[in-house]
Each structure stands twice: as structure tokens, then as C-alpha cells.
Enzyme design. Structure first.
Site, mmCIF file in Angstrom:
data_model
loop_
_atom_site.group_PDB
_atom_site.id
_atom_site.type_symbol
_atom_site.label_atom_id
_atom_site.label_comp_id
_atom_site.label_asym_id
_atom_site.label_seq_id
_atom_site.Cartn_x
_atom_site.Cartn_y
_atom_site.Cartn_z
ATOM 1 N N GLY A 15 -40.639 4.924 -32.776
ATOM 2 C CA GLY A 15 -41.209 4.194 -31.414
ATOM 3 C C GLY A 15 -39.872 2.743 -31.041
ATOM 4 C CE1 TYR A 168 -48.955 -6.903 -33.646
ATOM 5 C CE2 TYR A 168 -49.584 -8.249 -31.645
ATOM 6 C CZ TYR A 168 -48.228 -7.338 -32.565
ATOM 7 O OH TYR A 168 -46.899 -6.881 -32.089
#
Length: 245
Positions: A15, A168
Site C-alpha cells: 500500500g 480510528y
């Protein structure tokens, strides 16, 4: 000691982290590929080397004290110093089907796990690498954050900021706050530390949803990792400039 600059990127096996490693390698940096998964880490190193990057493997679990200590010792042996640290490793935590985290039903153990990786892990790695960074003439630290960390944007009903992610998003706000504290501590030194938002990038982290490529997501972190002396510190950036706290 070699004049080649040395970088460590955590979570660099795939990623955005992998593309940050690729980009720094293309600029001539020798790059430590930090990752906890051995097979993926070695595969990433092989791919980077095949692309002409001077890469080396760094076994690293940011949640493990001994793992981080061992990583610092490995870099000490491999390079003797560190010029760039990119704290990229991070997790979202479990989400509802709509990729949301309802604050009224949060699993507190999950919240602790997210904070352990996204915040405490960054502190653990940064402090372990500081003796090596202090040997650099122009040390740079980049903490990969997210626009969802912006309290200003989160609180504005006219801004589309995505689903509620009550574990998050606050973990990245916490990370931003920690970044500012480091910048205050480093005032008057040559260490520059900033937070970078990659944008919504199509990777396995987002279920491959998002308009941006990993290469695009890596751009801001690479720019901050290569700031000239006297550049900004203690700030939060995306492609278009500073993000409000």
C-alpha cells in the site's frame, strides 16, 4: 559514515507504505522496509531491489517493545544512523458493514488496540529511533495521519468527512496532538516532524475504495520526509497544503 541518506518506513510491505519506500528509494535513499509479516516484508524488499531501490528488511512490530528495540539495533548495524523515519503503520479497527464505528456500541478492547498501534506504536518507534536520528544532519519524521483526524472538519456539518469512525478518527487526532508535542520538544533543533494525510486511497486498508492511487497517497509523506532545513514542523499537511486541526 556513508553520505547516502537512510530511511525507515513502518508498514512498508504494501500500500501507501510501500509507495513511500519506492519514492524515497527513487530519490537515492537507502530504505529500511519495516513490517511484521516476514513473507510480505521479504517480498517487498525483493520488489524494491528489482526496481533499483537500495532496500533492506527490518522486522518490526510497532506494538512490541523488544521488536522495536531489535529494529533500532539492526539499523545501527546496517547504517549507523537514520535520516528519515516515516511512521506509516496503522490499523482502522473493526467496523460495521458501512465502514463505520458507532461510539455508542464501541468495543473498548478494540479501541485500545487501535490506539496501541496508531499512537503508542508511533511513540515507541520514534523514541527508539531518536538516538539514530540525532546522528543525522537533517533528520525528518513523518507521521501518516488522515483528514478524518481534523476536529475542525469533523465538527463542520457542511463538510463531507465520511462515516463516523469513533475509534480510528480519534486515534489519528491523538497522533496529531502527539506530533505537535514532539515538535515543541524539538524546537531549536534540526529535527522536523509533521503529520501527513494521504487522502482516500484504494488499498486493502479501505477495501480498495477510493479515488486515489497508493502513489498519489505517498506524495505528501515523501515531500515532508525530504523537506529542506528550515522547513515547517509541527504541522498537518495534504496535497493542497495545511489541514486545520
Amino acid at each position: 559514515m556513508s553520505e547516502t541518506k537512510i530511511a525507515l518506513v513502518t508498514g512498508a510491505n504494501k500500500g501507501i507504505g510501500y509507495e513511500i519506500a519506492t519514492g524515497l528509494g527513487a530519490l537515492g535513499y537507502r530504505v529500511g522496509v519495516g513490517a511484521r509479516d516476514g513473507a510480505r516484508r521479504e517480498s517487498a524488499v525483493e520488489k524494491l531491489r528489482a526496481a533499483g531501490v537500495d532496500a533492506f528488511a527490518v522486522p518490526l512490530d510497532v506494538t512490541g517493545g523488544q521488536s522495536v528495540t531489535d529494529a533500532a539495533e539492526l539499523i545501527e548495524r546496517q547504517a549507523g544512523r537514520l535520516d528519515v523515519l516515516v511512521n506509516n503503520a496503522g490499523i482502522s479497527g473493526e467496523t460495521d458493514p458501512g465502514w463505520a464505528q458507532d461510539p455508542t456500541t464501541l468495543d473498548l478492547d478494540m479501541v485500545r488496540t487501535v490506539v496501541e498501534t496508531n499512537v503508542i506504536g508511533v511513540i515507541r518507534v520514534t523514541n527508539a529511533m531518536l538516538p539514530l536520528l540525532r546522528r543525522s544532519t537533517s533528520p525528518r519524521i513523518v507521521n501518516v495521519s488522515s483528514a478524518v483526524a481534523s476536529l475542525t472538519r469533523q465538527a463542520d456539518p457542511d463538510i463531507e468527512i465520511g462515516p463516523i469512525m469513533a475509534a480510528y478518527s480519534p486515534s489519528k487526532s491523538f497522533l496529531n496532538a502527539v506530533t505537535v508535542q514532539y515538535a515543541r520538544q524539538f524546537a531549536g533543533t534540526n529535527i522536523l516532524i509533521n503529520a501527513a494525510c494521504p487522502g482516500l486511497v484504494a488499498t486493502d486498508f479501505t477495501g480498495f475504495h477510493g479515488p486515489r492511487t497508493p502513489e498519489q497517497g505517498a506524495a505528501t509523506a515523501i515531500r515532508l520526509a525530504t523537506l529542506p532545513d528550515g522547513g515547517p514542523t509541527g504541522s498537518f499537511f495534504e496535497d493542497d497544503g495545511v489541514i486545520p486541526w
